[in-house]
Design a protein around this motif. Structure first.
Motif, PDB file in Angstrom:
ATOM      1  N   GLY A 126      31.485 -24.720  -0.640  1.00  0.00           N
ATOM      2  CA  GLY A 126      32.488 -25.492  -1.354  1.00  0.00           C
ATOM      3  C   GLY A 126      33.582 -24.554  -1.823  1.00  0.00           C
ATOM      4  N   ALA A 127      34.491 -25.056  -2.581  1.00  0.00           N
ATOM      5  CA  ALA A 127      35.589 -24.233  -3.088  1.00  0.00           C
ATOM      6  C   ALA A 127      35.085 -23.346  -4.231  1.00  0.00           C
ATOM      7  CB  ALA A 127      36.719 -25.111  -3.578  1.00  0.00           C
ATOM      8  N   HIS A 128      35.533 -22.102  -4.241  1.00  0.00           N
ATOM      9  CA  HIS A 128      35.184 -21.188  -5.325  1.00  0.00           C
ATOM     10  C   HIS A 128      35.975 -21.601  -6.568  1.00  0.00           C
ATOM     11  CE1 HIS A 128      34.911 -17.438  -7.614  1.00  0.00           C
ATOM     12  NE2 HIS A 128      33.819 -17.195  -6.897  1.00  0.00           N
ATOM     13  N   PRO A 129      35.372 -21.533  -7.767  1.00  0.00           N
ATOM     14  CA  PRO A 129      36.075 -21.945  -8.990  1.00  0.00           C
ATOM     15  C   PRO A 129      37.370 -21.169  -9.245  1.00  0.00           C
ATOM     16  CG  PRO A 129      33.748 -21.608  -9.438  1.00  0.00           C
ATOM     17  CD  PRO A 129      33.985 -21.164  -8.028  1.00  0.00           C
ATOM     18  N   ASP A 130      37.418 -19.917  -8.827  1.00  0.00           N
ATOM     19  CA  ASP A 130      38.622 -19.111  -9.041  1.00  0.00           C
ATOM     20  C   ASP A 130      39.648 -19.276  -7.923  1.00  0.00           C
ATOM     21  OD1 ASP A 130      37.488 -18.148 -11.350  1.00  0.00           O
ATOM     22  OD2 ASP A 130      36.673 -16.356 -10.386  1.00  0.00           O
ATOM     23  N   GLY A 131      39.311 -20.071  -6.912  1.00  0.00           N
ATOM     24  CA  GLY A 131      40.250 -20.328  -5.825  1.00  0.00           C
ATOM     25  C   GLY A 131      40.402 -19.191  -4.836  1.00  0.00           C
ATOM     26  N   ILE A 132      39.367 -18.343  -4.697  1.00  0.00           N
ATOM     27  CA  ILE A 132      39.483 -17.197  -3.784  1.00  0.00           C
ATOM     28  C   ILE A 132      38.948 -17.483  -2.395  1.00  0.00           C
ATOM     29  CG2 ILE A 132      39.481 -15.484  -5.633  1.00  0.00           C
ATOM     30  CD1 ILE A 132      36.514 -15.023  -5.085  1.00  0.00           C
ATOM     31  N   GLY A 133      38.449 -18.674  -2.154  1.00  0.00           N
ATOM     32  CA  GLY A 133      37.960 -19.044  -0.831  1.00  0.00           C
ATOM     33  C   GLY A 133      36.671 -19.834  -0.929  1.00  0.00           C
ATOM     34  N   PRO A 134      36.021 -20.060   0.217  1.00  0.00           N
ATOM     35  CA  PRO A 134      34.777 -20.833   0.205  1.00  0.00           C
ATOM     36  C   PRO A 134      33.632 -20.029  -0.392  1.00  0.00           C
ATOM     37  CG  PRO A 134      35.251 -20.066   2.422  1.00  0.00           C
ATOM     38  CD  PRO A 134      36.426 -19.692   1.574  1.00  0.00           C
ATOM     39  N   SER A 135      32.766 -20.700  -1.136  1.00  0.00           N
ATOM     40  CA  SER A 135      31.586 -20.051  -1.707  1.00  0.00           C
ATOM     41  C   SER A 135      30.423 -21.032  -1.685  1.00  0.00           C
ATOM     42  CB  SER A 135      31.849 -19.575  -3.131  1.00  0.00           C
ATOM     43  OG  SER A 135      32.077 -20.663  -3.977  1.00  0.00           O
ATOM     44  N   CYS A 136      29.207 -20.509  -1.848  1.00  0.00           N
ATOM     45  CA  CYS A 136      28.000 -21.340  -1.834  1.00  0.00           C
ATOM     46  C   CYS A 136      28.041 -22.337  -2.986  1.00  0.00           C
ATOM     47  CB  CYS A 136      26.763 -20.466  -1.967  1.00  0.00           C
ATOM     48  SG  CYS A 136      26.532 -19.321  -0.604  1.00  0.00           S
ATOM     49  N   LYS A 137      27.527 -23.543  -2.730  1.00  0.00           N
ATOM     50  CA  LYS A 137      27.481 -24.548  -3.794  1.00  0.00           C
ATOM     51  C   LYS A 137      26.382 -24.232  -4.798  1.00  0.00           C
ATOM     52  CE  LYS A 137      29.587 -28.365  -1.362  1.00  0.00           C
ATOM     53  NZ  LYS A 137      29.469 -29.744  -0.914  1.00  0.00           N
ATOM     54  N   GLN A 153      24.021 -15.689  -5.879  1.00  0.00           N
ATOM     55  CA  GLN A 153      23.931 -14.442  -6.631  1.00  0.00           C
ATOM     56  C   GLN A 153      22.691 -13.647  -6.222  1.00  0.00           C
ATOM     57  OE1 GLN A 153      26.286 -13.193  -8.433  1.00  0.00           O
ATOM     58  NE2 GLN A 153      27.578 -15.011  -8.392  1.00  0.00           N
ATOM     59  N   ALA A 154      21.587 -14.338  -5.926  1.00  0.00           N
ATOM     60  CA  ALA A 154      20.364 -13.661  -5.492  1.00  0.00           C
ATOM     61  C   ALA A 154      20.577 -12.979  -4.139  1.00  0.00           C
ATOM     62  CB  ALA A 154      19.212 -14.643  -5.418  1.00  0.00           C
ATOM     63  N   ARG A 155      21.259 -13.652  -3.209  1.00  0.00           N
ATOM     64  CA  ARG A 155      21.546 -13.049  -1.896  1.00  0.00           C
ATOM     65  C   ARG A 155      22.471 -11.851  -2.064  1.00  0.00           C
ATOM     66  NH1 ARG A 155      21.360 -18.427  -0.016  1.00  0.00           N
ATOM     67  NH2 ARG A 155      23.550 -18.746  -0.471  1.00  0.00           N
ATOM     68  N   ARG A 156      23.424 -11.973  -2.955  1.00  0.00           N
ATOM     69  CA  ARG A 156      24.361 -10.862  -3.186  1.00  0.00           C
ATOM     70  C   ARG A 156      23.625  -9.659  -3.764  1.00  0.00           C
ATOM     71  NH1 ARG A 156      29.719 -10.793  -7.020  1.00  0.00           N
ATOM     72  NH2 ARG A 156      30.454  -8.785  -6.324  1.00  0.00           N
ATOM     73  N   ALA A 157      22.721  -9.894  -4.714  1.00  0.00           N
ATOM     74  CA  ALA A 157      21.950  -8.820  -5.327  1.00  0.00           C
ATOM     75  C   ALA A 157      21.030  -8.140  -4.315  1.00  0.00           C
ATOM     76  CB  ALA A 157      21.145  -9.348  -6.503  1.00  0.00           C
ATOM     77  N   SER A 158      20.403  -8.925  -3.439  1.00  0.00           N
ATOM     78  CA  SER A 158      19.498  -8.333  -2.450  1.00  0.00           C
ATOM     79  C   SER A 158      20.267  -7.574  -1.378  1.00  0.00           C
ATOM     80  CB  SER A 158      18.627  -9.410  -1.813  1.00  0.00           C
ATOM     81  OG  SER A 158      19.410 -10.276  -1.022  1.00  0.00           O
ATOM     82  N   ALA A 159      21.494  -7.969  -1.095  1.00  0.00           N
ATOM     83  CA  ALA A 159      22.309  -7.265  -0.102  1.00  0.00           C
ATOM     84  C   ALA A 159      22.846  -5.950  -0.651  1.00  0.00           C
ATOM     85  CB  ALA A 159      23.469  -8.140   0.346  1.00  0.00           C
TER      86      ALA A 159
END
Length: 71
Positions: free
Chosen positions: A46-57, A63-69
């Motif tokens: 969906g749309a990112h709240p800050d308007g920077i592009g698409p992000s996970c709903k 955040q968990a995927r980002r932390a593990s990466a």
């Protein structure tokens, strides 16, 4: 007459290239700007709240995927 045929062929070729690029753009997978996962049925974007592009709903799993990466 030959110049007209060459010009017509060049226009037709340009149209074919443009249509191919449009088709590739439509079929390209979108990626989350936060964690980088591709869009699928399990991870709709969906749309990112800050308007920077698409992000996970689902922000928690994103955040968990980002932390593990980052490890």
């Amino acid at each position: 007459m030959s110049n007209e045929l060459d010009a017509k062929a060049a226009r037709e070729r340009a149209k074919a290239i443009a249509e191919q690029r449009r088709a590739e753009r439509r079929n390209r997978k979108r990626k989350c700007v936060v964690c980088g996962v591709e869009e699928s049925d399990k991870t709709p974007l969906g749309a990112h709240p800050d308007g920077i592009g698409p992000s996970c709903k689902d922000e928690v799993s994103c955040q968990a995927r980002r932390a593990s990466a980052a490890r």
